[in-house]
Design an enzyme around this catalytic site. Structure first.
Site, PDB file in Angstrom:
ATOM      1  N   LYS A  39      -0.441  -4.054  -3.566  1.00  0.00           N
ATOM      2  CA  LYS A  39      -0.938  -3.849  -2.812  1.00  0.00           C
ATOM      3  C   LYS A  39      -1.101  -2.741  -3.945  1.00  0.00           C
ATOM      4  O   LYS A  39      -0.974  -0.832  -3.422  1.00  0.00           O
ATOM      5  CB  LYS A  39      -1.610  -3.590  -1.686  1.00  0.00           C
ATOM      6  CG  LYS A  39      -3.079  -3.120  -1.214  1.00  0.00           C
ATOM      7  CD  LYS A  39      -3.337  -2.465   0.494  1.00  0.00           C
ATOM      8  CE  LYS A  39      -4.789  -2.427   0.343  1.00  0.00           C
ATOM      9  NZ  LYS A  39      -4.950  -1.195   0.218  1.00  0.00           N
ATOM     10  N   SER A  91       0.790  -0.877   0.133  1.00  0.00           N
ATOM     11  CA  SER A  91      -0.086   0.072   0.303  1.00  0.00           C
ATOM     12  C   SER A  91       0.495   1.515  -0.114  1.00  0.00           C
ATOM     13  O   SER A  91       1.374   1.391  -1.090  1.00  0.00           O
ATOM     14  CB  SER A  91      -1.311  -0.240   1.221  1.00  0.00           C
ATOM     15  OG  SER A  91      -1.687   1.142   0.780  1.00  0.00           O
ATOM     16  N   ASP A 136      10.397   4.668  -9.618  1.00  0.00           N
ATOM     17  CA  ASP A 136       9.964   5.207 -11.056  1.00  0.00           C
ATOM     18  C   ASP A 136      11.111   6.778 -11.262  1.00  0.00           C
ATOM     19  O   ASP A 136      11.208   6.589 -12.527  1.00  0.00           O
ATOM     20  CB  ASP A 136       8.308   5.422 -11.098  1.00  0.00           C
ATOM     21  CG  ASP A 136       7.520   4.257 -11.266  1.00  0.00           C
ATOM     22  OD1 ASP A 136       8.674   3.087 -10.823  1.00  0.00           O
ATOM     23  OD2 ASP A 136       6.694   4.168 -11.256  1.00  0.00           O
TER      24      ASP A 136
END
Length: 575
Positions: free
Chosen positions: A335, A310, A321
Site C-alpha cells: 500500500k 502503509s 533502503d
C-alpha cells in the site's frame, strides 16, 4: 405556478448540491449520448454536466417518486457507489461515524475498553483491554452480553451493542453477562465507569533469549512513537541487549508522522525517509528525521508479512533502503497511498487518497493500480515482470510494486482446513476459557504444556456432527473421479481403485485432531496464555516457536552474516 412539494424540505438544496459535487462522476455513463452524436467534451465539462444531472435527478425523485424516499439511506448508497470507483481507502464519514475515524488516528475512545464479537446470534466479550474499566471490573473472554443498562442486547449485533457500551468518560454503565464454565450461577452484573480508552499499539516488548530487545508494534497511532521510545530507552540501559527486533507483522499502518518519528530513533538526523506526491506538481512533500537517533548502530531485524501495510511498509522500507536493518518474513501488502481528511458540510468528513509515497530508494511499493481496472471492475496486482529495479544506499537491488520483499524469506506453512475450522468456529477460544476457569495459573506462560487428558478434553468437546471442514484428499479424489469419467477412463477397475483409496484416506474428525495435535497445541497454548497474561501472554507464547525470530537470532549469531546481508548484493554487482 406549481406549488412547492413540502416534502422537498427533507433534503436541503445545499445538501443536494454538496452530494451532487461528490457524486457527479459516479453516473458519468447515464446521460452520455452515443459516440458521434456530439463532440467530445473535456473532463471539467463532463464533471459539471453530471453535477447538474444528479442535482436535477435528486430533486425529481424527491418530488415525483410514488413513495417517500429515505434521504440518509439513499445518499449514503450513492456515495458508496461513487467511492467504489476509486480505491478502498477513500471513505465517507457522516457526523455519527466520525468517532470511528478519530479512533483510527488516536487509538482512543470513551467506553469500557473491551473487544467484542458476534457469534451464535449474540455478542460476547472477546478480550478486555489491559488496564481498561472492563478488565478492572472483572469481565472475561467468553462472557455473553445480556443487558446494557436496561437494554436487552441478547440478539443485538456487536456494532449496535458497542454503541450502547460507549459513552462519555466518567459516566456509568451496568452490564449483565452470562459466564460459561462456572456452574449453575452463571449470571454476573457489573457497574462500570467509562473512561477514555486507548487501544495499545505496543502490546508487549521485552528481552528475549537473554540478548535481543523485541518490540511488537500493531498500529501507528499518536502514542506509538512514545511507546517505542520507552522500550528503546530500557533496552539501551540494559547491557545484555545486543540486538533489536521490530515486529510489524499484521500491522496495517496508520499515521505517517508516527512512522517518521519512529524512524528517527534509528537513522541520522536529517535523513530523508519519505516523499509524497499528489495530483499537482507542487504537492510534493519531503519527510526527514528531526532528531538524533537513540539506536543508530545496534544490529536490527524487522519482521513483516502480508498484513504489514502503509505506515508499517514506510518504516520497514526505509530501513531496508538505507541498509539499516534486515527484513525477515514474507512479502508485505503493498500500500503506497497516503490519505488525508477533508471537512464536508453538516459536520461530515471525507478521508481521501491525496498522494502516493516513495521511500528513500525512490520506489513506490503500491501493488494495485486502481486507476486501471479490468473490464469486470477488478484490480490486478502488478506482475513481478513489470516491476522496476531500484537500489539501496549500499547498492543492493530492490524492486517497486507489489510490496516489500524481505531479505530473508520465511515459509509460514499453510493453514489447513481443519485448523481454519477450529479457529473460525471458536473452538480454541472456548477451550481456552474453559481451561482458565478450571486450572490455576502456570508458573510461566512460555513453558506450560497440555497433558494428554487436557487434549482429550478439547477433542471430546467438539461435536463431529456439526464441525464441517474440507478434506483436501477427498476433494482431489472427487476431481479425479469426475475427470476420469469425462475422459472415458472410469472403468469398474478404476472406480474400485478410487473407492479403495478414498476409504483409506477418509479419517474421522477425532483421528484428524490427533494427527494434527502438534499444530493445534501450538495455537491452543497461545490462546490459553492470553487468558493468564492478558495483552502480552499470546505474543510471548508465539515467540517460543516463531520462525522469523529464530531466523533473526541465527543471522545475529553467525559471525559477519548480518553485515554481509546488508551489502552482499551490492558486492556481487561490482565484481
Amino acid at each position: 405556478m406549481k406549488k412547492q412539494n413540502p416534502r422537498r424540505r427533507l433534503i436541503p438544496v445545499a445538501t443536494i448540491s454538496m452530494l451532487a459535487l461528490l457524486l457527479g462522476g459516479a453516473f458519468t455513463g447515464v446521460a452520455q449520448k452515443k459516440s458521434g452524436d456530439t463532440p467530445a467534451i473535456s473532463h471539467d465539462e463532463a464533471f459539471q454536466r453530471n453535477i447538474a444531472i444528479f442535482n436535477a435527478l435528486a430533486q425529481e425523485l424527491e418530488e415525483n417518486y410514488v413513495d417517500s424516499i429515505r434521504p440518509d439511506e439513499a445518499f449514503k448508497a450513492a456515495i458508496r457507489g461513487m467511492l467504489a470507483t476509486v480505491d478502498p481507502y477513500t471513505e465517507y464519514y457522516s457526523y455519527d461515524d466520525k468517532e470511528n475515524l478519530a479512533r483510527l488516528t488516536t487509538g482512543a475512545y470513551g467506553g469500557i475498553g473491551s473487544i467484542i464479537m458476534s457469534r451464535d446470534g449474540g455478542t460476547y466479550i472477546s478480550e478486555p483491554l489491559v488496564g481498561s474499566p472492563a478488565m478492572k471490573a472483572g469481565l472475561l473472554p467468553g462472557d455473553r452480553l445480556l443487558r446494557v443498562d436496561s437494554i436487552d442486547v441478547t440478539t443485538m449485533t456487536s456494532d449496535l451493542t458497542s454503541k450502547h457500551l460507549k459513552g462519555q468518560p466518567g459516566t456509568e454503565v451496568t452490564v449483565t453477562v452470562s459466564r460459561p464454565y462456572v456452574g449453575a450461577d452463571s449470571l454476573r452484573t457489573f457497574t462500570i465507569t467509562r473512561e477514555k480508552v486507548a487501544e495499545p499499539s505496543l502490546p508487549w516488548y521485552g528481552v528475549v533469549n537473554g540478548h535481543t530487545g523485541y518490540i511488537r508494534l500493531t498500529q501507528f497511532v499518536e502514542s506509538s512513537a512514545a511507546d517505542v521510545l520507552k522500550a528503546l530507552e530500557e533496552f539501551k540501559a540494559n547491557p545484555d541487549v545486543k540486538y533489536l527486533v521490530l515486529d510489524l507483522r499484521g500491522n496495517g499502518g496508520g499515521l505517517v508522522e508516527s512512522a517518521v518519528r519512529i524512524l528517527s530513533y534509528f537513522l541520522p538526523k536529517g535523513t530523508e525517509v519519505l516523499r509524497t506526491r499528489g495530483k499537482d506538481a507542487d504537492s510534493e512533500k519531503v519527510y526527514k528525521t528531526q532528531q538524533n537517533p537513540v539506536m543508530p548502530d545496534m544490529p536490527m531485524a524487522v519482521l513483516i508479512d502480508g498484513g504489514s501495510a502503509s505506515a508499517a511498509e514506510i518504516t520497514a522500507g526505509a530501513l531496508q533502503d538505507l541498509d539499516r536493518a534486515v527484513l525477515i518474513g514474507s512479502r508485505s501488502f503493498g500500500k503506497g497511498l497516503v490519505q488525508g481528511t477533508r471537512m464536508l458540510p453538516y459536520n461530515a468528513l471525507l478521508k481521501v487518497t491525496q498522494a502516493k509515497y516513495y521511500i528513500p530508494s525512490g520506489r513506490l511499493i503500491q501493488a494495485l493500480d486502481y486507476s486501471h481496472r479490468n473490464p469486470d471492475g477488478s484490480v490486478a496486482r502488478t506482475p513481478d515482470s513489470l516491476t522496476n529495479v531500484y537500489h539501496t544506499r549500499a547498492g543492493r537491488e530492490v524492486r517497486d510494486g507489489g510490496g516489500l520483499t524481505p531479505d530473508s524469506i520465511i515459509d509460514w506453512g499453510e493453514m489447513t482446513p481443519l485448523m481454519y475450522g477450529l479457529m473460525v468456529g471458536n473452538h480454541l477460544f472456548d477451550y481456552a476459557n474453559r481451561y482458565a476457569a478450571t486450572h490455576p495459573a502456570p508458573e510461566s506462560v512460555t513453558t506450560f504444556s497440555l497433558t494428554d487428558a487436557d487434549f482429550a478434553e478439547f477433542a471430546d468437546g467438539i461435536d463431529a456432527t456439526k464441525f464441517k471442514y474440507d478434506k483436501l484428499c477427498n476433494n482431489i479424489l472427487g476431481d479425479l473421479r469426475s475427470t476420469a469419467k469425462a475422459e472415458g477412463y472410469l472403468t469398474p477397475e478404476i472406480t474400485a481403485a478410487i473407492d479403495s483409496l478414498e476409504r483409506s484416506l477418509d479419517h474421522d474428525l477425532k483421528s484428524d485432531l490427533y494427527t494434527k495435535r502438534p499444530m493445534i497445541e501450538e495455537y491452543l497454548t497461545e490462546e490459553i496464555a492470553a487468558r493468564y497474561e492478558p495483552g502480552s501472554g499470546r505474543t510471548r507464547r508465539e515467540l517460543v516457536s516463531d520462525k522469523a525470530l529464530a531466523k533473526a537470532e541465527e543471522i545475529f549469531a553467525t559471525p559477519g552474516l548480518y553485515q554481509k546481508m546488508l551489502r552482499q548484493e551490492a558486492e556481487t554487482k561490482t565484481k
